[in-house]
Design a protein around this motif. Structure first.
Motif, short mmCIF file in Angstrom:
data_model
loop_
_atom_site.label_atom_id
_atom_site.label_comp_id
_atom_site.label_asym_id
_atom_site.label_seq_id
_atom_site.Cartn_x
_atom_site.Cartn_y
_atom_site.Cartn_z
N GLY A 1 0.81 -1.21 0.00
CA GLY A 1 0.00 0.00 0.00
C GLY A 1 0.85 1.26 0.00
O GLY A 1 0.55 2.23 -0.72
N LEU A 2 1.89 1.29 0.81
CA LEU A 2 2.78 2.45 0.84
C LEU A 2 3.51 2.63 -0.48
O LEU A 2 3.68 3.76 -0.96
CB LEU A 2 3.79 2.31 1.99
N LEU A 3 3.94 1.55 -1.07
CA LEU A 3 4.62 1.62 -2.36
C LEU A 3 3.69 2.12 -3.45
O LEU A 3 4.08 2.95 -4.29
CB LEU A 3 5.19 0.24 -2.72
N ASP A 4 2.45 1.66 -3.44
CA ASP A 4 1.47 2.12 -4.42
C ASP A 4 1.14 3.59 -4.22
O ASP A 4 1.02 4.35 -5.18
CB ASP A 4 0.20 1.27 -4.32
N HIS A 5 1.01 4.02 -2.98
CA HIS A 5 0.70 5.42 -2.70
C HIS A 5 1.86 6.33 -3.08
O HIS A 5 1.64 7.46 -3.51
CB HIS A 5 0.35 5.59 -1.22
N SER A 6 3.08 5.85 -2.95
CA SER A 6 4.24 6.69 -3.28
C SER A 6 4.39 6.89 -4.78
O SER A 6 5.08 7.81 -5.20
CB SER A 6 5.52 6.09 -2.70
N THR A 7 3.74 6.06 -5.59
CA THR A 7 3.82 6.23 -7.04
C THR A 7 2.70 7.09 -7.58
O THR A 7 2.56 7.23 -8.79
CB THR A 7 3.82 4.87 -7.76
N GLY A 8 1.87 7.66 -6.69
CA GLY A 8 0.86 8.60 -7.14
C GLY A 8 -0.58 8.15 -7.03
O GLY A 8 -1.48 8.88 -7.40
N SER A 9 -0.83 6.98 -6.53
CA SER A 9 -2.21 6.52 -6.36
C SER A 9 -2.86 7.24 -5.19
O SER A 9 -2.19 7.73 -4.28
CB SER A 9 -2.25 5.02 -6.10
#
Length: 140
Positions: free
Chosen positions: A41-49
């Motif tokens: 989740g953190l990785l996805d959020h850091s890419t702009g989601s």
């Protein structure tokens, strides 16, 4: 004069609450799945989601990873050594390839390749550990 230095009654020790402990075959996949889901989740959020999208992706990743880990841990005693090592390699390779794809800097082919490399490494390590150390209750 009589002293009562160390007297314990069974009523005080029996009334103490006993904690519920998870076995390692249940606790490890659950903790690993939660950690994996949070990181995904953190990785996805850091890419702009959006935060909602990242939370849902992390929740789904947690449920799927923990579920597959629980299924593998509880069925490994019925597997032969090679199949067990292959199952660990496939699970680890798929999860690492998915995390690599979430970074957003790779193509699907490259993420699949990274997952395959990690899967092969895990297969070799698992085969080594299962062959040299063995595991109780597992078939050879």
């Amino acid at each position: 004069m009589q002293t009562h230095a160390r007297t314990r009654t069974t009523a005080t020790t029996a009334a103490a609450p006993r904690g519920h402990h998870l076995s390692a075959s249940t606790g490890v996949p659950l903790v690993g799945g939660v950690a994996y889901g949070i990181y995904a989740g953190l990785l996805d959020h850091s890419t702009g989601s959006s935060a909602v999208h990242a939370f849902l992706l992390g929740l789904i990743a947690t449920v799927v990873t923990a579920g597959l880990g629980l299924a593998l841990m509880h069925s490994q005693s019925r597997m032969i050594t090679e199949a067990r090592a292959l199952a660990y390699g496939v699970l680890f390779g798929a999860t690492m390839g998915f995390l690599y794809s979430l970074a957003g800097t790779s193509t699907t082919l490259r993420a699949s390749g990274v997952g395959a490399v990690f899967g092969v490494i895990m297969f070799v390590v698992a085969m080594y550990l299962f062959r040299t150390h063995g595991s109780p209750g597992a078939r050879r």
